[in-house]
Structure formats: structure tokens, C-alpha cells
Design a protein around this motif. Structure first.
Motif, PDB file in Angstrom:
ATOM      1  N   ALA A  18       0.827  -1.209   0.000  1.00 33.49           N
ATOM      2  CA  ALA A  18       0.000   0.000   0.000  1.00 33.49           C
ATOM      3  C   ALA A  18       0.862   1.260   0.000  1.00 33.49           C
ATOM      4  CB  ALA A  18      -0.919  -0.008   1.221  1.00 33.49           C
ATOM      5  N   ALA A  21       2.662   1.382  -3.544  1.00 34.43           N
ATOM      6  CA  ALA A  21       1.708   1.619  -4.639  1.00 34.43           C
ATOM      7  C   ALA A  21       0.435   2.218  -4.048  1.00 34.43           C
ATOM      8  CB  ALA A  21       1.423   0.317  -5.376  1.00 34.43           C
ATOM      9  N   GLU A  23      -1.801   3.999  -5.116  1.00 32.78           N
ATOM     10  CA  GLU A  23      -3.001   3.937  -5.958  1.00 32.78           C
ATOM     11  C   GLU A  23      -3.768   2.644  -5.744  1.00 32.78           C
ATOM     12  OE1 GLU A  23       0.404   2.333  -8.538  1.00 32.78           O
ATOM     13  OE2 GLU A  23       0.074   3.796  -6.936  1.00 32.78           O
ATOM     14  N   HIS A  24      -3.111   1.632  -5.195  1.00 32.18           N
ATOM     15  CA  HIS A  24      -3.762   0.352  -4.922  1.00 32.18           C
ATOM     16  C   HIS A  24      -3.973   0.129  -3.416  1.00 32.18           C
ATOM     17  CE1 HIS A  24      -3.138  -0.432  -9.077  1.00 32.18           C
ATOM     18  NE2 HIS A  24      -1.858  -0.750  -8.984  1.00 32.18           N
ATOM     19  N   ALA A  27      -7.393  -1.269  -2.118  1.00 29.78           N
ATOM     20  CA  ALA A  27      -7.655  -2.635  -2.580  1.00 29.78           C
ATOM     21  C   ALA A  27      -6.783  -3.640  -1.846  1.00 29.78           C
ATOM     22  CB  ALA A  27      -7.437  -2.731  -4.087  1.00 29.78           C
ATOM     23  N   VAL A  28      -5.486  -3.340  -1.684  1.00 31.60           N
ATOM     24  CA  VAL A  28      -4.601  -4.332  -1.070  1.00 31.60           C
ATOM     25  C   VAL A  28      -4.848  -4.460   0.430  1.00 31.60           C
ATOM     26  CG1 VAL A  28      -2.841  -4.085  -2.841  1.00 31.60           C
ATOM     27  CG2 VAL A  28      -2.691  -2.692  -0.764  1.00 31.60           C
ATOM     28  N   ALA A  68       1.478 -10.259 -10.478  1.00 30.39           N
ATOM     29  CA  ALA A  68       1.299  -8.875 -10.053  1.00 30.39           C
ATOM     30  C   ALA A  68       2.523  -8.031 -10.393  1.00 30.39           C
ATOM     31  CB  ALA A  68       1.027  -8.831  -8.549  1.00 30.39           C
ATOM     32  N   THR A  73      -1.790  -4.426 -11.617  1.00 27.51           N
ATOM     33  CA  THR A  73      -3.074  -3.725 -11.597  1.00 27.51           C
ATOM     34  C   THR A  73      -3.669  -3.882 -10.207  1.00 27.51           C
ATOM     35  OG1 THR A  73      -4.394  -5.658 -12.244  1.00 27.51           O
ATOM     36  CG2 THR A  73      -3.420  -4.346 -14.025  1.00 27.51           C
ATOM     37  N   GLY A  74      -4.713  -3.135  -9.950  1.00 29.40           N
ATOM     38  CA  GLY A  74      -5.367  -3.256  -8.653  1.00 29.40           C
ATOM     39  C   GLY A  74      -5.805  -4.675  -8.374  1.00 29.40           C
ATOM     40  N   VAL A  77      -2.592  -7.274  -7.953  1.00 27.48           N
ATOM     41  CA  VAL A  77      -1.890  -7.034  -6.694  1.00 27.48           C
ATOM     42  C   VAL A  77      -2.752  -7.473  -5.517  1.00 27.48           C
ATOM     43  CG1 VAL A  77      -0.919  -5.260  -5.196  1.00 27.48           C
ATOM     44  CG2 VAL A  77      -0.498  -5.167  -7.650  1.00 27.48           C
ATOM     45  N   ALA A  78      -4.046  -7.161  -5.569  1.00 26.33           N
ATOM     46  CA  ALA A  78      -4.943  -7.534  -4.481  1.00 26.33           C
ATOM     47  C   ALA A  78      -5.064  -9.047  -4.346  1.00 26.33           C
ATOM     48  CB  ALA A  78      -6.324  -6.915  -4.700  1.00 26.33           C
TER      49      ALA A  78
END
Length: 208
Positions: A18, A21, A23-24, A27-28, A68, A73-74, A77-78
Motif C-alpha cells: 500500500a 503503490a 493507488e492500490h 484494494a490491497v 502482479a 493492476t489493482g 496485486v490484491a
């Protein structure tokens, strides 16, 4: 280990991702939380076996982790974080107590099921049982960096996990007596035998 410990461990596992990144981040962190909780959804149906896959979650975490890195991408990675958190949950259970009503007695040799080898992993008892004082201290240790780092809506989740862990740890040794009383005396008066039959054996007796 108790569920709040697993949940916070999953979120902490997601925290470096987190930060690296942002931006993710949402989600993560959600994936880490869900992955940390996911294996214990089998609590009433073959606990530590039905949804506990220490080997396969680890393999999936490796494969999805590579995906990932190659295609960050979201979603990718998630998914990688989710499987990694689920794997950490299962491996953590192996270092805890056994699967019995009173795990502090150390009578069970079943910690978590290894589907790959078709046998139970023996508990290491580094954390003697779920809700033990050291389990609660571990919860606090996991919560501290999360509390200092995450923002809404995850800070309330961290606080709620600590509150639940504190209550569970404070009452843990009373729960077996309450469970036995509930399932042997109270519930049979109101529920049909077919429903009671799905209750875990450890709630009906002191065995596994």
C-alpha cells in the motif's frame, strides 16, 4: 491464534504494498484483511481443514505475486496479497495451539491440515492457544504500525480488532464451559437434533 490477530497480520502484510503503490492501497488493505480472515470461515465446518491450505495458498501467493509484478493492476496485486495473507494465517496456526476445546491443556496434535501430504501438522505452541496473553500482545504489536500508518476507513477496523481481541483474551478460559453448557443443555431445548448435529464435536465434548 485468534481471528483479530490473523486479520491484522493480513493487513500488515499488505501495508508495504500500500505504501509503495498508494493507488492500490485501498484494494490491497482490503485484500489483506479478507485473506487474513478467509481460512477461519470454516470455523463450523471442518475447522482448520476445509479452508486451511498452508501449502496451496503459499503456491498461489507465489504465482499470483509474479503475475502482479509482471502486470501490476489493482486486481492482480490484491489477489496476490489475499493469497499471501491466507497462507500466513494457515502457517500461523501451525505455530499456535492445537484444535481442541481447551487448547491450553495441550491434548491435541492437530494444528492445521496439510492437504498436500494428507495429514495434520503438529502444533508448535509458540503461541500456546488462541486468546492467550501472548496472542493479545501479538495483536497489539501488529496493530501499532497499522494504526500509525493507515487512514479511514481502516483505522476503525484496527481499533475494533484490538477491542475484540481484548474481550476474547479476557474471557477465553470461560468460553469452553459456556459452549458445553450451551450445546448440551440450552440449545437442545429449542433446536432440532438435525441442527445440533452440525455443531463441531469439540463444542459437545472436551475432545477434538
Amino acid at each position: 491464534m485468534m481471528l483479530p490477530t490473523h486479520a491484522l497480520a493480513g493487513m500488515l502484510l499488505a501495508l508495504p504494498v500500500a505504501i509503495l503503490a498508494p493507488e492500490h492501497a485501498a484494494a490491497v488493505l482490503a485484500a489483506g484483511l479478507f485473506g487474513g480472515v478467509l481460512p477461519d470461515l470454516d470455523l463450523y465446518t471442518g475447522h482448520r481443514k476445509t479452508l486451511h491450505y498452508p501449502v496451496y495458498y503459499s503456491l498461489l501467493a507465489g504465482v499470483t505475486g509474479v503475475a502482479a509484478v509482471l502486470q501490476p493492476t489493482g486486481l492482480t496485486v490484491a489477489v496476490a496479497v489475499l493469497f499471501a495473507a491466507a497462507a500466513v494465517h494457515c502457517l500461523g496456526d501451525a505455530f499456535g495451539g492445537g484444535l481442541e476445546l481447551r487448547p491450553w491443556e495441550g491434548t491435541s496434535e492437530r494444528a492445521v491440515y496439510n492437504h498436500h501430504r494428507g495429514r495434520w501438522i503438529t502444533p508448535r505452541r509458540w503461541v500456546r492457544y488462541d486468546g492467550a496473553p501472548e496472542d493479545f500482545l501479538l495483536t497489539l504489536a501488529l496493530a501499532a504500525p497499522l494504526w500509525l500508518t493507515v487512514s479511514e476507513p481502516y483505522r476503525p477496523v484496527v481499533l475494533l480488532a484490538v477491542v475484540i481481541a481484548a474481550g476474547y483474551a479476557a474471557t477465553r478460559r470461560l468460553l469452553p464451559r459456556l459452549a458445553s453448557l450451551l450445546f448440551s443443555t440450552v440449545l437442545p431445548r429449542y433446536l432440532p437434533a438435525s441442527l445440533l448435529a452440525v455443531a463441531p464435536d469439540r463444542y459437545l465434548a472436551d475432545g477434538e
